[in-house]
Scaffold this motif. Structure first.
Motif, short mmCIF file in Angstrom:
data_model
loop_
_atom_site.label_atom_id
_atom_site.label_comp_id
_atom_site.label_asym_id
_atom_site.label_seq_id
_atom_site.Cartn_x
_atom_site.Cartn_y
_atom_site.Cartn_z
N ILE A 72 41.31 -3.58 41.76
CA ILE A 72 39.90 -3.41 41.40
C ILE A 72 39.75 -3.40 39.88
CG2 ILE A 72 38.04 -1.70 41.33
CD1 ILE A 72 38.19 -1.35 44.13
N LYS B 214 31.43 0.79 36.38
CA LYS B 214 31.08 0.36 37.74
C LYS B 214 32.32 0.25 38.62
CE LYS B 214 26.60 -1.66 37.46
NZ LYS B 214 25.90 -2.69 36.73
N SER B 215 33.39 -0.34 38.07
CA SER B 215 34.64 -0.45 38.83
C SER B 215 35.17 0.94 39.16
CB SER B 215 35.70 -1.20 38.03
OG SER B 215 35.23 -2.44 37.62
N THR C 189 33.18 2.44 42.05
CA THR C 189 33.53 1.75 43.30
C THR C 189 34.90 2.21 43.77
OG1 THR C 189 32.44 -0.16 42.34
CG2 THR C 189 33.69 -0.53 44.35
N ASP C 190 35.85 2.22 42.84
CA ASP C 190 37.22 2.60 43.18
C ASP C 190 37.27 4.04 43.66
OD1 ASP C 190 40.13 2.00 43.06
OD2 ASP C 190 40.08 3.69 41.67
N LEU D 266 35.87 4.47 47.20
CA LEU D 266 36.74 3.97 48.26
C LEU D 266 38.00 4.81 48.40
CD1 LEU D 266 36.23 0.18 47.66
CD2 LEU D 266 35.47 1.51 49.62
N SER E 291 30.39 10.90 48.32
CA SER E 291 29.90 9.53 48.15
C SER E 291 28.55 9.50 47.46
CB SER E 291 29.80 8.83 49.50
OG SER E 291 30.99 8.96 50.20
N TYR F 162 28.81 10.14 43.80
CA TYR F 162 29.25 8.95 43.06
C TYR F 162 28.10 7.97 42.89
CZ TYR F 162 34.14 10.31 43.78
OH TYR F 162 35.34 10.97 43.76
N LEU F 163 27.38 7.74 43.99
CA LEU F 163 26.32 6.73 43.94
C LEU F 163 25.21 7.16 42.98
CD1 LEU F 163 26.19 5.58 47.65
CD2 LEU F 163 27.15 4.40 45.67
N LEU G 177 26.04 6.39 39.52
CA LEU G 177 25.98 4.95 39.23
C LEU G 177 24.55 4.51 38.96
CD1 LEU G 177 27.98 2.58 39.14
CD2 LEU G 177 27.34 2.07 41.47
#
Lengths: 295, 352
Positions: free
Chosen positions: A181, A218-219, A222-223, A226, A285, A288-289, A292
């Motif tokens: 990623i 952003k990476s 995302t990382d 997940l 989650s 995190y979102l 972002l």
């Protein structure tokens, strides 16, 4: 004209027909089981007698949060999550990806492939491999090597060291994913920005912290999202290596749930643990979102 | 005070030679333009000057100090890139402050310096904006600002205007020239646009296939190109080329012999004539006639570009301020011998 409009409306609605199989699939295999899980978490359902159960209200949850074993399990899970996923896989992943980005193409390819092999290894295989590497009696690979240097064998899977051992094994297993990623994230940074920062006098260290990491935001999210979910759901590797022991020292929530369900046959309680894991995963989650959404 | 000298620079990537034994001397306070087609090695030259790349062999001297293996930040250079290379996560102020922070200047000084430069470039209102909120022209001004705040000895500019639209391009081009006049610093500017090069450069160096073809003032390289490549690369529309074979011991166009000595050893010559040097009326006895058919006329504002073809079917272009002929007309034009440029078989220019 009205007729034409109506026709168009119908055609557009027709598209939703395509989604119907997906929704049916989601409903049967995802939503219904989750509903069942939540429902059973309020009951005393047992694996020995699935047909009979009574509703207990919040008793299962109350019992869990007053149980030292469960609190310890949450604590173990959080340490496992923070050290192995966030610090280990994510941070190490950025560092490795950054180092790879400044090395030669073929070297990069070879290292990335090797790291990815670990990720592609079945977890049972990985677990057995790590067990035989770290084993105390009979001596595993590491202890044999230590023996060559005259160093006493170390019991890597003892109460004190087992958590560290499964953390290392899990980092080994998951690092490739993060590296992948972040490698794609780094290759998305314009080379002229890296050049500009060199001209502007940023040394590799400053460049990493003040240019690369902010641009990888952003990476990173995302990382994080997940690997947090992967790690919260981790089971096989740990179960093969330690089975949650010794003395609950690696008793992460999934293992605790499994043992509650299949050793104690207490499905109601196990489902309550499952619901807590889902809520925890959802909460993280969403966190995190939200972070972002700033961009 | 800063002159740049590149001595015998060779640069290879794996087995591909990008620069071949390149020698270049750029004077202090000069606006030097490196001009070349893409892949000619001009950006590599700039990168080795900046220290982003080290040459495979050869030396780079700044004021006769060998800096070949110096880090970019030790060289006192600033660089401006084609894609602006602003840090996307920092606002304009922080972008401009970054190089100063790296040098550990005090905040007061940084603040003063940024305001000073922002005033010069007219970007004071933009200081709080993020790069993605800027137009191309604004972004390149900021990038220029980030270079200016550092007071570098040498400015390196890598095709800074290529991403901008025409109007802003000429505007920033003018500003660059003025900034250079005010600062009296050494500028090295890389471009593939020959008009930009001639407009900006005190001197222009033309690069092809990693080899410097010619260095000189814009007038020199335009009027006296050293070889066919330079002749063809400069000028819009392109120079007209006539290849001539030896006939009866001499070279002729339209029956008029091409004047010149040293032709004895040559079997072939090439004549280059710029579109503005093809005359519609004969000026001297040595001018060579061309029978041409007018194919098209383009109005450029100040004159016309006439596209015509010779009786051998060769297409030629003429710049003229009058065009009292129609498409399809058969006329005679003349190659102005005085301005014709002769080349030998290898494409090197020869004296008349």
């Amino acid at each position: 004209m009205l007729k034409a409009a109506k026709k168009k409306f119908n055609m557009q609605n027709l598209i939703y027909l395509v989604f119907i199989p997906t929704f049916i699939y989601l409903g049967i295999f995802f939503l219904y089981p989750i509903y069942l899980s939540i429902k059973y978490s309020f009951t005393n359902i047992s694996l020995t007698d699935i047909g009979n159960y009574t509703y207990l209200g919040f008793l299962n949850y109350h019992n869990l949060f007053t149980s030292g074993t469960f609190i310890n399990s949450i604590y173990t899970t959080v340490i496992f999550l923070v050290v192995s996923a966030i610090i280990g896989q994510m941070f190490l992943g950025i560092v490795v990806a950054y180092l790879l980005s400044v090395t030669q193409k073929y070297f990069r390819l070879i290292i990335t492939s090797i790291i990815l092999v670990a990720w592609a290894t079945p977890q049972v295989t990985a677990g057995i491999m790590w067990y035989s590497t770290l084993s105390y009696i009979p001596s595993g690979t590491v202890n044999v090597f230590l023996g060559y240097f005259g160093i006493h064998s170390i019991n890597f899977l003892s109460t004190h060291l087992a958590l560290m051992s499964i953390i290392i094994a899990n980092v080994w297993l998951g690092l490739g994913f993060s590296v992948l990623i972040f490698s794609s994230g780094i290759s998305g940074i314009s080379p002229s920005i890296m050049k500009a920062s060199r001209i502007d006098g940023a040394n590799p260290f400053t460049r990493f912290f003040r240019i690369v990491i902010p641009l990888l935001k952003k990476s990173i999210i995302t990382d994080l999202l997940l690997i947090t979910l992967f790690t919260l759901g981790a089971f096989t590797l740990v179960y093969v290596m330690t089975g949650g022991g010794p003395v609950n020292s690696t008793n992460i929530m999934t293992i605790y749930q499994y043992r509650t369900g299949f050793s104690l046959f207490s499905l109601g309680l196990a489902n309550a643990i499952g619901v807590i894991i889902i809520v925890l995963a959802l909460a993280i989650s969403i966190l995190y979102l939200i972070s972002l959404r700033g961009d | 005070m800063s002159s740049v000298e590149m001595k015998n620079i060779t640069k290879m990537y794996d087995k591909v030679t990008v620069l071949k034994d390149l020698n270049l001397k750029i004077d202090d306070q000069e606006f030097f333009v490196l001009l070349g087609p893409s892949g000619s090695g001009k950006s590599t030259t700039l990168n080795t000057m900046a220290g982003l790349d080290t040459p495979t062999s050869g030396n780079i001297l700044f004021d006769s100090e060998d800096v070949t293996y110096f880090d970019p930040n030790k060289r006192g250079v600033a660089m401006v890139f084609q894609d602006y290379a602003l840090y996307p996560h920092m606002n304009v102020y922080k972008n401009m402050a970054f190089p100063l922070k790296m040098k550990r200047y005090k905040n007061d000084y940084i603040n003063k310096k940024i305001n000073e430069v922002a005033n010069i470039l007219g970007i004071k209102e933009l200081l709080k904006r993020l790069p993605r909120e800027l137009s191309g022209g604004q972004a390149q001004r900021v990038a220029l600002g980030r270079a200016l705040v550092r007071d570098p000895k040498i400015f390196l500019l890598d095709e800074p205007l290529s991403n901008l639209d025409a109007k802003i391009r000429s505007q920033i081009r003018n500003e660059l020239k003025l900034i250079h006049n005010d600062l009296k610093k050494t500028f090295v500017y890389v471009t593939h646009d020959q008009q930009e090069a001639m407009y900006l450069g005190d001197r222009v160096g033309i690069l092809n296939d990693g080899v410097i073809q010619q260095v000189g003032t814009p007038q020199e390289v335009y009027s006296h190109p050293k070889n066919l490549f330079v002749a063809k690369f400069l000028g819009e529309p392109e120079i007209n080329i006539f290849e001539l074979d030896k006939n009866d011991g001499g070279f002729k166009i339209g029956g008029v012999p091409v004047d010149g000595h040293n032709f004895d050893k040559l079997n072939k010559i090439t004549i280059g004539i710029r579109p503005e040097n093809i005359l519609l009326e004969k000026k001297s006895e040595r001018d060579m006639p061309l029978k041409i058919v007018i194919r098209a006329k383009e109005f450029t504002g100040s004159g016309f570009i006439i596209i015509a073809s010779t009786d051998e079917g060769k297409e030629i272009r003429i710049i003229s301020d009058q065009a009292n002929m129609d498409v399809g007309d058969l006329i005679t034009a003349y190659i102005d011998y005085e301005h014709a440029i002769l080349f030998d078989e290898q494409g090197d220019s020869i004296n008349k």
